[in-house]
Design a protein around this motif. Sequence first.
Motif, mmCIF file in Angstrom:
data_model
loop_
_atom_site.group_PDB
_atom_site.id
_atom_site.type_symbol
_atom_site.label_atom_id
_atom_site.label_comp_id
_atom_site.label_asym_id
_atom_site.label_seq_id
_atom_site.Cartn_x
_atom_site.Cartn_y
_atom_site.Cartn_z
ATOM 1 N N ASP A 133 -6.198 7.943 -6.116
ATOM 2 C CA ASP A 133 -7.342 7.600 -6.955
ATOM 3 C C ASP A 133 -8.068 6.462 -6.246
ATOM 4 N N MET A 134 -9.125 6.784 -5.498
ATOM 5 C CA MET A 134 -9.795 5.789 -4.679
ATOM 6 C C MET A 134 -10.468 4.709 -5.505
ATOM 7 N N ARG A 135 -10.925 5.041 -6.709
ATOM 8 C CA ARG A 135 -11.519 4.001 -7.542
ATOM 9 C C ARG A 135 -10.465 2.981 -7.965
ATOM 10 N N ALA A 136 -9.281 3.485 -8.300
ATOM 11 C CA ALA A 136 -8.196 2.565 -8.635
ATOM 12 C C ALA A 136 -7.781 1.757 -7.418
ATOM 13 N N ALA A 137 -7.733 2.420 -6.258
ATOM 14 C CA ALA A 137 -7.378 1.719 -5.023
ATOM 15 C C ALA A 137 -8.360 0.586 -4.751
ATOM 16 N N ALA A 138 -9.645 0.868 -4.954
ATOM 17 C CA ALA A 138 -10.655 -0.161 -4.710
ATOM 18 C C ALA A 138 -10.456 -1.352 -5.634
ATOM 19 N N ARG A 139 -10.157 -1.092 -6.903
ATOM 20 C CA ARG A 139 -9.940 -2.193 -7.847
ATOM 21 C C ARG A 139 -8.734 -3.037 -7.441
ATOM 22 N N LEU A 140 -7.678 -2.354 -7.034
ATOM 23 C CA LEU A 140 -6.463 -3.071 -6.651
ATOM 24 C C LEU A 140 -6.645 -3.861 -5.345
ATOM 25 N N PHE A 141 -7.269 -3.223 -4.362
ATOM 26 C CA PHE A 141 -7.523 -3.927 -3.105
ATOM 27 C C PHE A 141 -8.430 -5.132 -3.335
ATOM 28 N N ARG A 142 -9.429 -4.974 -4.214
ATOM 29 C CA ARG A 142 -10.329 -6.093 -4.475
ATOM 30 C C ARG A 142 -9.561 -7.250 -5.112
ATOM 31 N N ALA A 143 -8.696 -6.924 -6.059
ATOM 32 C CA ALA A 143 -7.920 -7.983 -6.709
ATOM 33 C C ALA A 143 -7.027 -8.698 -5.699
ATOM 34 N N ALA A 144 -6.386 -7.936 -4.799
ATOM 35 C CA ALA A 144 -5.547 -8.552 -3.764
ATOM 36 C C ALA A 144 -6.397 -9.346 -2.785
ATOM 37 N N ALA A 145 -7.558 -8.806 -2.439
ATOM 38 C CA ALA A 145 -8.449 -9.488 -1.497
ATOM 39 C C ALA A 145 -8.938 -10.809 -2.074
ATOM 40 N N GLU A 146 -9.292 -10.815 -3.346
ATOM 41 C CA GLU A 146 -9.758 -12.043 -3.979
ATOM 42 C C GLU A 146 -8.663 -13.102 -4.005
ATOM 43 N N ARG A 147 -7.409 -12.661 -3.913
ATOM 44 C CA ARG A 147 -6.284 -13.584 -3.892
ATOM 45 C C ARG A 147 -5.847 -13.910 -2.462
ATOM 46 N N GLY A 148 -6.658 -13.488 -1.469
ATOM 47 C CA GLY A 148 -6.437 -13.916 -0.087
ATOM 48 C C GLY A 148 -5.611 -13.000 0.778
ATOM 49 N N HIS A 149 -5.346 -11.752 0.349
ATOM 50 C CA HIS A 149 -4.545 -10.847 1.173
ATOM 51 C C HIS A 149 -5.438 -10.199 2.234
ATOM 52 N N PRO A 150 -5.249 -10.521 3.535
ATOM 53 C CA PRO A 150 -6.183 -10.059 4.575
ATOM 54 C C PRO A 150 -6.213 -8.548 4.780
ATOM 55 N N THR A 151 -5.064 -7.867 4.713
ATOM 56 C CA THR A 151 -5.088 -6.418 4.923
ATOM 57 C C THR A 151 -5.748 -5.709 3.752
#
Length: 395
Positions: A311-329
């Motif tokens: 589910d790419m929309r879910a993936a985008a939400r999760l990656f964004r949340a991790a990215a906002e918390r500083g996860h580089p990958t």
Amino acid sequence: MRGLSALLQVLLLCLASTALSQESELSLENLLEQAEADPAAAHQLGLRYHAGQGVLQNYTTAAAWFEKAASQGFAPAQNMLARYLFEGFGGDADRARALTLFRKAAQSGTPQFLFDLAKVLETDPETAPRAAELYQQASDAGMIDAQVSLGVLYQEGIGVKKDLAIARRLYEPAAEAGHARAQNNLGLLYVRGEGVAQDYERAAALFQAAAEQRLARAMTNLGVLYENGFGVPVDEERAAELYRMGGNQRAVSEGQNAAGPRIAYDARLQPPDLTEEGLETLKKAAAAGDPVALFQMGWLQTGANDTISGDMRAAARLFRAAAERGHPTAMRNLAVLYLDGLGVPQDYVLGHMWLLLAEKGGDPGSVALRVEIAEVMTSGQINEAQRRAADKPKD
């Protein structure tokens, strides 16, 4: 003019890294101390911001340091500033001033600066003869790119009298040295029998050598030979494959996604536990805001494993949340989704912004992807991406 612009942009993206590798002894702090009075240090500092070495890449800041060094007559900074002004990197384009700076830098006689000025001058019939002279000077100094570009002028009769024999003589040593453009152009001469005896087998070998270096035109030209059995056995399947490869390379150069998803897993992490108990634990950690768990759940949502339906929309939400918390990958993967329009609207500016932040965060795969995508973005888009990256709140 777009072809010239694209070529200068590629040169701009690549050459500063070479300069940095040769002149990176000074620390950022030392450069800042020296840059106010030393044009070489100011130029070096500009290169740091241009390449994003130890700092967040920012063309506006780089341009300011190039301007400072150029105003003191430092030829390398004059040439870099000219490229910036020609493309509109770090500010508004000013091609009239860019040409003035290209000319000043070329007075140093540096082959690369002669070449850059010639690339601009060859587009105007009135100045094309001067471009040929500059290419000749740079070629005489050992610059293969200039030798090949001079060959093109003789092949097309631009700024010089058309002479296919001279074009061939210019292409041959460059092709022998492995220059893809020279190999392709020389192959075309053999296909057409222009300046040489027609030789399809020789042409096929040259196209193959250039195609192995991912030159799209050579892939297509080699495909034509396979489709028609010229110099190679008829092989329609191979021809179709080459046409697809050449088309994909062109699609990338035109800003279209041809590579498909480029989702990465963080090599520092163990694979997620995919047992029922493990997944439940992972989901709870993600719900609690743990960046690693958010990243791993996002990765699973891309369809990386059959355990969870993609589910790419879910993936985008999760990656964004991790990215906002500083996860580089996670930043890198979110960028890929924006670049490819997967789960989010396609947006090169946001994609480039997240790649800049991922690179600053230490993700090793972001640099090559950023350089690749920058080649198909406008200067305004890159400037905006850099501005947004600089304005992103720091944790």
